[in-house]
Design a protein around this motif. Sequence first.
Motif, short mmCIF file in Angstrom:
data_model
loop_
_atom_site.label_atom_id
_atom_site.label_comp_id
_atom_site.label_asym_id
_atom_site.label_seq_id
_atom_site.Cartn_x
_atom_site.Cartn_y
_atom_site.Cartn_z
N LEU A 118 0.83 -1.21 0.00
CA LEU A 118 0.00 0.00 0.00
C LEU A 118 0.87 1.25 0.00
O LEU A 118 0.63 2.19 -0.77
CB LEU A 118 -0.90 0.01 1.24
CG LEU A 118 -2.10 -0.93 1.25
CD1 LEU A 118 -2.76 -0.90 2.63
CD2 LEU A 118 -3.11 -0.54 0.18
N GLN A 119 1.86 1.27 0.86
CA GLN A 119 2.70 2.46 0.97
C GLN A 119 3.44 2.75 -0.33
O GLN A 119 3.50 3.91 -0.77
CB GLN A 119 3.71 2.27 2.12
CG GLN A 119 4.43 3.55 2.49
CD GLN A 119 5.31 3.40 3.70
OE1 GLN A 119 6.25 2.61 3.68
NE2 GLN A 119 5.02 4.15 4.75
N VAL A 122 0.58 3.71 -3.16
CA VAL A 122 -0.10 4.99 -2.93
C VAL A 122 0.80 6.17 -3.32
O VAL A 122 0.33 7.15 -3.89
CB VAL A 122 -0.56 5.11 -1.46
CG1 VAL A 122 -0.91 6.55 -1.12
CG2 VAL A 122 -1.77 4.21 -1.21
N LYS A 126 -0.65 8.65 -6.00
CA LYS A 126 -0.90 10.03 -5.56
C LYS A 126 -0.30 11.03 -6.54
O LYS A 126 -0.91 12.06 -6.85
CB LYS A 126 -0.32 10.23 -4.16
CG LYS A 126 -0.75 11.52 -3.49
CD LYS A 126 -0.22 11.59 -2.07
CE LYS A 126 -0.61 12.91 -1.42
NZ LYS A 126 -0.07 13.01 -0.03
N ILE A 133 -7.14 0.35 -5.63
CA ILE A 133 -6.55 -0.68 -4.77
C ILE A 133 -7.65 -1.63 -4.33
O ILE A 133 -8.73 -1.21 -3.91
CB ILE A 133 -5.87 -0.05 -3.54
CG1 ILE A 133 -4.72 0.86 -3.97
CG2 ILE A 133 -5.38 -1.13 -2.58
CD1 ILE A 133 -4.17 1.73 -2.87
N VAL A 165 -7.25 3.88 4.00
CA VAL A 165 -6.69 4.35 2.72
C VAL A 165 -7.78 5.01 1.87
O VAL A 165 -7.55 6.05 1.25
CB VAL A 165 -6.03 3.18 1.96
CG1 VAL A 165 -5.69 3.58 0.53
CG2 VAL A 165 -4.76 2.73 2.69
N TYR A 169 -7.16 9.09 0.96
CA TYR A 169 -6.76 9.44 -0.41
C TYR A 169 -7.94 9.61 -1.36
O TYR A 169 -7.78 9.55 -2.58
CB TYR A 169 -5.77 8.38 -0.93
CG TYR A 169 -4.53 8.35 -0.06
CD1 TYR A 169 -3.54 9.31 -0.19
CD2 TYR A 169 -4.40 7.39 0.95
CE1 TYR A 169 -2.44 9.32 0.65
CE2 TYR A 169 -3.30 7.39 1.79
CZ TYR A 169 -2.32 8.36 1.64
OH TYR A 169 -1.23 8.37 2.47
N ASP A 172 -7.34 12.31 -3.80
CA ASP A 172 -6.18 12.10 -4.67
C ASP A 172 -6.53 11.17 -5.83
O ASP A 172 -5.65 10.71 -6.55
CB ASP A 172 -5.02 11.51 -3.88
CG ASP A 172 -4.44 12.49 -2.88
OD1 ASP A 172 -3.87 13.51 -3.33
OD2 ASP A 172 -4.57 12.26 -1.66
N ILE A 174 -7.78 8.19 -5.65
CA ILE A 174 -7.48 6.77 -5.37
C ILE A 174 -8.69 6.12 -4.71
O ILE A 174 -9.19 6.60 -3.70
CB ILE A 174 -6.25 6.65 -4.44
CG1 ILE A 174 -5.02 7.28 -5.11
CG2 ILE A 174 -5.98 5.18 -4.09
CD1 ILE A 174 -3.81 7.36 -4.19
N CYS A 176 -10.22 2.60 -2.90
CA CYS A 176 -9.72 1.42 -2.19
C CYS A 176 -10.90 0.64 -1.63
O CYS A 176 -11.71 1.18 -0.87
CB CYS A 176 -8.77 1.82 -1.07
SG CYS A 176 -7.97 0.43 -0.25
#
Length: 254
Positions: A118-119, A122, A126, A133, A165, A169, A172, A174, A176
């Motif tokens: 994830l880190q 993302v 971003k 995700i 998440v 986000y 952004d 994203i 999830c």
Amino acid sequence: MFQLEGKIAVVTGAGSGIGKAVALLFAKQGAEVHVMELNEEACNTPVTEIYKIKGRAIANVCDVTAPGKVKEAFGKIGKVDILVNSAGVSHIGSVENTLPADFERIYNVNVKGVYNCLQAAVAIMKKNKEGVILNLASIANHVGLQDRFAYSMSKGAVYAMTLSVARDYLHDGIRCNCVSPARVHTPFVDDFIKRNYPGRENEMFEKLSKSQPIGRMAQPGEIANLVLFLCSEEASFITGCDYRVDGGFITLNN
């Protein structure tokens, strides 16, 4: 509908089971699939099958429990449109007979492995102001499964990370979500029955199948179909959701 042309997708744990089914389906729908597995043999199995259907796939040997290796792998991939966190391991046991080493193993793969991916993903998504995700959770998020203490802990964490998440986000671009299957007929299930119930394989397979009210286990492809929808443009308004694919296990088993 559900086309992934031009999309770059990373699927962890894609060597077998649900992850492999997702990788094959994504490739069929036009995505460039990056298979992420612990060893080369596990990576090459789905990649070879994807080549046979004229799809695009790249093998990425990576230990998802190692943050440095995960960041390096994602850095080499570059652009990531879709991440499917499917890598995971299971464990049988209550809190009393779950050894510290067992607990650590489940945590490292099922929780830390998801966190690491994830880190890394993302950060890329971003910058591009878009991304999808999908995390593989479990019905163990929602109900007390007997002798699944450590596994349930890990999947509960996956569910919570999904919500976090999605909220953090949202602006952004994203999305999830997570999918929570009941028992799925994978090589893991066959191996588990063979190891724990020698000579009673057919009996136990039938018993485990009927624990779902629908009367059977799910097939990996049935889970992959929902994953495809949630990662496609047709699901563009869906984020922060958990989808139970359980053959009626939670709502009809009472």
